[in-house]
Design an enzyme around this catalytic site. Structure first.
Site, PDB file in Angstrom:
ATOM      1  N   GLY A 231      -5.863  -4.931  -4.138  1.00  0.00           N
ATOM      2  CA  GLY A 231      -6.277  -4.187  -5.311  1.00  0.00           C
ATOM      3  C   GLY A 231      -7.762  -3.912  -5.403  1.00  0.00           C
ATOM      4  N   SER A 260       4.599   3.261   9.396  1.00  0.00           N
ATOM      5  CA  SER A 260       4.577   2.247   8.344  1.00  0.00           C
ATOM      6  C   SER A 260       5.965   1.723   7.996  1.00  0.00           C
ATOM      7  CB  SER A 260       3.942   2.821   7.071  1.00  0.00           C
ATOM      8  OG  SER A 260       2.606   3.189   7.300  1.00  0.00           O
ATOM      9  N   HIS A 326      -0.501   4.241   0.523  1.00  0.00           N
ATOM     10  CA  HIS A 326      -0.962   5.376   1.318  1.00  0.00           C
ATOM     11  C   HIS A 326      -1.092   6.651   0.496  1.00  0.00           C
ATOM     12  CE1 HIS A 326      -1.113   3.361   5.156  1.00  0.00           C
ATOM     13  NE2 HIS A 326       0.089   2.856   4.958  1.00  0.00           N
TER      14      HIS A 326
END
Length: 397
Positions: A231, A260, A326
């Site tokens: 974060g 991914s 992403h």
């Protein structure tokens, strides 16, 4: 503060779980803690600051709140200021944030949420001193050992595996603080290829050839942040710098993308279509490899729906955590791959599905803005073209 273990010669923990529990209920001890929080930072207060950090690490969550509540708002602020004066302050702050994030998650209505935000702000001020480094086999051993230790996406199986990831057609980039050169805060593994790989095993198991490759694709196949750094937008910073560095070093690269995982897909599918998972039998003899084209297309369609349509509780951002990461960084969903991760973890989390997120440098800022503020997901037209949604925009590569 710590006892010497007579048998091993190593330092024993300053507190056991039981002694830590007693300490936070000892008025005299806690009064000393408060006094030292407000003492002038320096060599006299440092031992007590480290002792309180050891205490917090030994406590159960509820007792951690007892300790922090005793300090109160002003005491916590003063205590964190003391932590910043320690020689290893950055690592201490990261470890502390890791603990406080757990507390904030467990007790969302408690002031610990505000204290965690305050710590995060102080930690961000330290990150102006980080720099992106490309690692290789000559990098310091302690640094490479931490790359192995903190790798959570695709575990490093052996020393030979690590050497392969550091070969001439691979890259490992890490963000490192100038004062702590052996401590990676975030790192990414990249494969330089002349085509887009369709499975992570083809990246991890491909033998290294001495023939120079003129790469057209840079594929990020593992991105990690150190525990406690989630974060903080540090991985976003790393990706931007890696794209810039690779574009400069290899003008032949025209595609920057990831391969991914989709860690929430199986869990979502279990709720939406539990019979599908039962039929696939995800044990050692799972049927995925033997599925016909129709069943494969059905699973790919379900996975596309999960990524393109399913949102978090705020109905704005993608439900899948990796997709959210992403998309928040400005990527678009480029392509889905069936059985692209045949590992036990890959089958368990996503039925082996993987996805490419494409980073187009000229569009990153605009995609970031639209996703963060409006929840717009950008995807290539070939990703399940039958799906339409007001917050879904199709883009060409």
């Amino acid at each position: 503060m710590s006892r010497q273990n007579r048998r091993t010669g190593q330092k024993a923990p300053a507190f056991s779980r039981a002694s830590a529990h007693r300490a936070v209920r000892d008025p005299q001890f806690m009064q000393h803690c408060v006094q030292h929080c407000f003492a002038e930072p320096g060599k006299h207060s440092a031992p007590w600051t480290m002792r309180t950090l050891d205490l917090l690490a030994a406590l159960e969550k509820h007792d951690q709140l007892v300790f922090l509540d005793h300090l109160g708002d002003h005491g916590v602020s003063a205590w964190l200021a003391q932590v910043e004066t320690l020689p290893d302050h950055l690592l201490r702050m990261i470890q502390l944030r890791c603990s406080m994030l757990d507390l904030a998650h467990a007790y969302p209505a408690h002031p610990v949420v505000t204290w965690t935000e305050f710590l995060s702000t102080r930690l961000k001020q330290q990150l102006v001193h980080v720099q992106c480094q490309s690692l290789d086999t000559h990098s310091p051993t302690p640094l490479l050992e931490k790359i192995v230790r903190f790798e959570t996406v695709h575990a490093v199986a052996s020393e030979r595996d690590l050497e392969r990831r550091l070969a001439s057609d691979r890259r490992v980039f890490a963000l490192i603080h100038a004062q702590f050169p052996l401590e990676p805060l975030a790192f990414v593994h990249v494969a330089l290829t002349n085509q887009s790989p369709t499975s992570v095993q083809s990246i991890l198991q491909q033998p290294h050839t001495r023939t120079p490759v003129v790469p057209s694709h840079a594929i990020c196949y593992s991105i990690n942040t150190r525990p406690g750094m989630g974060g903080m937008q540090i991985a976003h910073q790393l990706i931007n710098q890696v794209v810039q560095e690779l574009a400069s070093a290899h003008p032949s690269i025209h595609t920057f993308a990831t391969l991914s995982p989709i860690p929430g897909f199986t869990r979502w599918l279990a709720k939406q279509a539990p019979g599908t998972l039962d039929r696939l039998n995800l044990g050692p003899d799972n049927l995925l490899e033997r599925l016909d084209a129709s069943d494969r297309a059905n699973l790919l369609q379900l996975c596309a729906r999960y990524l393109l349509l399913e949102r978090r509780g705020n109905a704005l951002h993608a439900l899948d955590p990796v997709a959210h990461f992403h998309l928040r960084n400005g990527a678009n969903i480029q392509q889905l791959h069936f059985l692209a991760d045949s590992s036990e973890k890959g089958i368990r989390e996503s039925l082996g599905m993987m996805v490419n997120y494409q980073y187009i440098p000229s569009r990153l800022e605009e995609h970031q803005r639209q996703y963060r503020h409006g929840g717009t997901i950008f995807a290539r037209p070939e990703v399940e073209p039958s799906i339409h949604h007001p917050q879904l925009t199709r883009v060409d590569g």
